[in-house]
Design an enzyme around this catalytic site. Structure first.
Site, PDB file in Angstrom:
ATOM      1  CB  CYS A   1      -0.756  -0.146   1.283  1.00 33.33           C
ATOM      2  SG  CYS A   1      -1.847   1.330   1.423  1.00 33.33           S
TER       3      CYS A   1
ATOM      4  CD  GLU B   1      -0.152  -1.863  -5.706  1.00 31.72           C
ATOM      5  OE1 GLU B   1       0.891  -1.222  -6.554  1.00 31.72           O
ATOM      6  OE2 GLU B   1      -0.229  -1.997  -4.532  1.00 31.72           O
TER       7      GLU B   1
END
Length: 271
Positions: free
Chosen positions: A2, A114
């Site tokens: 993350c 992402e």
């Protein structure tokens, strides 16, 4: 992993969702659609109030800096590198194990970004024809639109170069726990793109479902083996993902337009 996420909900909303008892208006953060490491972020914690006679833990919404600095660190420079802690080793790594035992938090988000390298771009890279493939960003979020509750850890670090009464004498920092990305189908997947989170990236933030919130935040639970059971991935099929503009790749860009769903990957970033 993350490395970037969106957090647009205000303290009143978050206080209602997480049953927060205490938050300070002066710690209010503006909506942030491109949260990057070292930024200040919201975190939900259960701990006694400072200088309070009542020792019971109180659920609080606190403002922390993303990038954990262990209490024993001599300097805070390493914090920018410690934005993620792996669920598989968080109980044993020196930088995280003490926080895992007693200083766990929830870091609320709308979802996280992402990047995936398109198949055509990867082929070019393998052939040595392009050194820096263009990556397509995806936004990953709960399919039902609920808060994405990321499991986190927090720490206190004392800057010994400053006097006790200095407002920056204490740093409160945090890290997001990550786990293996789901290989099961997404609840809602792009028509032309990845069908599982693992198709985007091998890691993902550990999402805590509401039934785990109280146990995760409880500072009286300190047994590592007991706590490791809480690191199990959430049930499959709760997430969706969709392509967003490559503008999010620049941390200077920030606004709700970053969350706009594209009909497909941008040109040159085909999955």
């Amino acid at each position: 992993m993350c490395g970037r996420y969106a957090a647009s909900r205000g303290p009143e909303d978050l206080a209602g969702v997480f049953e927060v008892e205490k938050w300070e208006p002066e710690e209010t953060l503006a909506p942030d659609y491109n949260v990057a490491p070292t930024k200040e972020v919201y975190a939900v914690v259960d701990r006694p109030l400072k200088d309070a006679e009542d020792p019971r833990p109180v659920r609080q919404l606190r403002k922390l800096k993303w990038g954990l600095v262990p209490s024993w660190s001599k300097t805070p420079e390493g914090g920018a590198r410690m934005i993620n802690a792996r669920a598989e080793t968080v109980h044993e790594k020196p930088s995280y194990r003490r926080a895992f035992a007693t200083r766990r938090c929830i870091i609320p988000a709308d979802g996280y970004y992402e990047w995936v390298t398109g198949t055509q771009e990867r082929d070019l890279e393998v052939e040595g024809k392009k050194k820096r493939p263009r990556k397509q960003p995806y936004f990953v979020l709960p399919a039902d639109g609920s808060v994405f509750a990321m499991a986190g850890l927090y720490e206190f670090w004392r800057d010994r170069t400053l006097p006790d009464d200095h407002p920056q004498a204490w740093w409160v920092t945090c890290s997001v726990i990550t786990t293996e990305a789901e290989t099961t189908p997404l609840a809602v997947a792009p028509a032309d793109g990845p069908h599982a989170l693992a198709d985007i990236h091998p890691r993902m933030p550990l999402m805590l479902t509401p039934d785990r919130w109280d146990t995760w935040l409880d500072p009286s639970r300190t047994d590592a083996d007991d706590l490791r059971e809480l690191l199990a991935p959430p049930p499959a099929g709760l997430m969706r993902a969709y392509p967003v503009s490559t503008a999010v790749s620049n941390v200077r860009n920030n606004g709700p337009e970053l969350l706009k769903e594209l009909e497909g990957p941008e040109e040159g970033t085909l999955f």
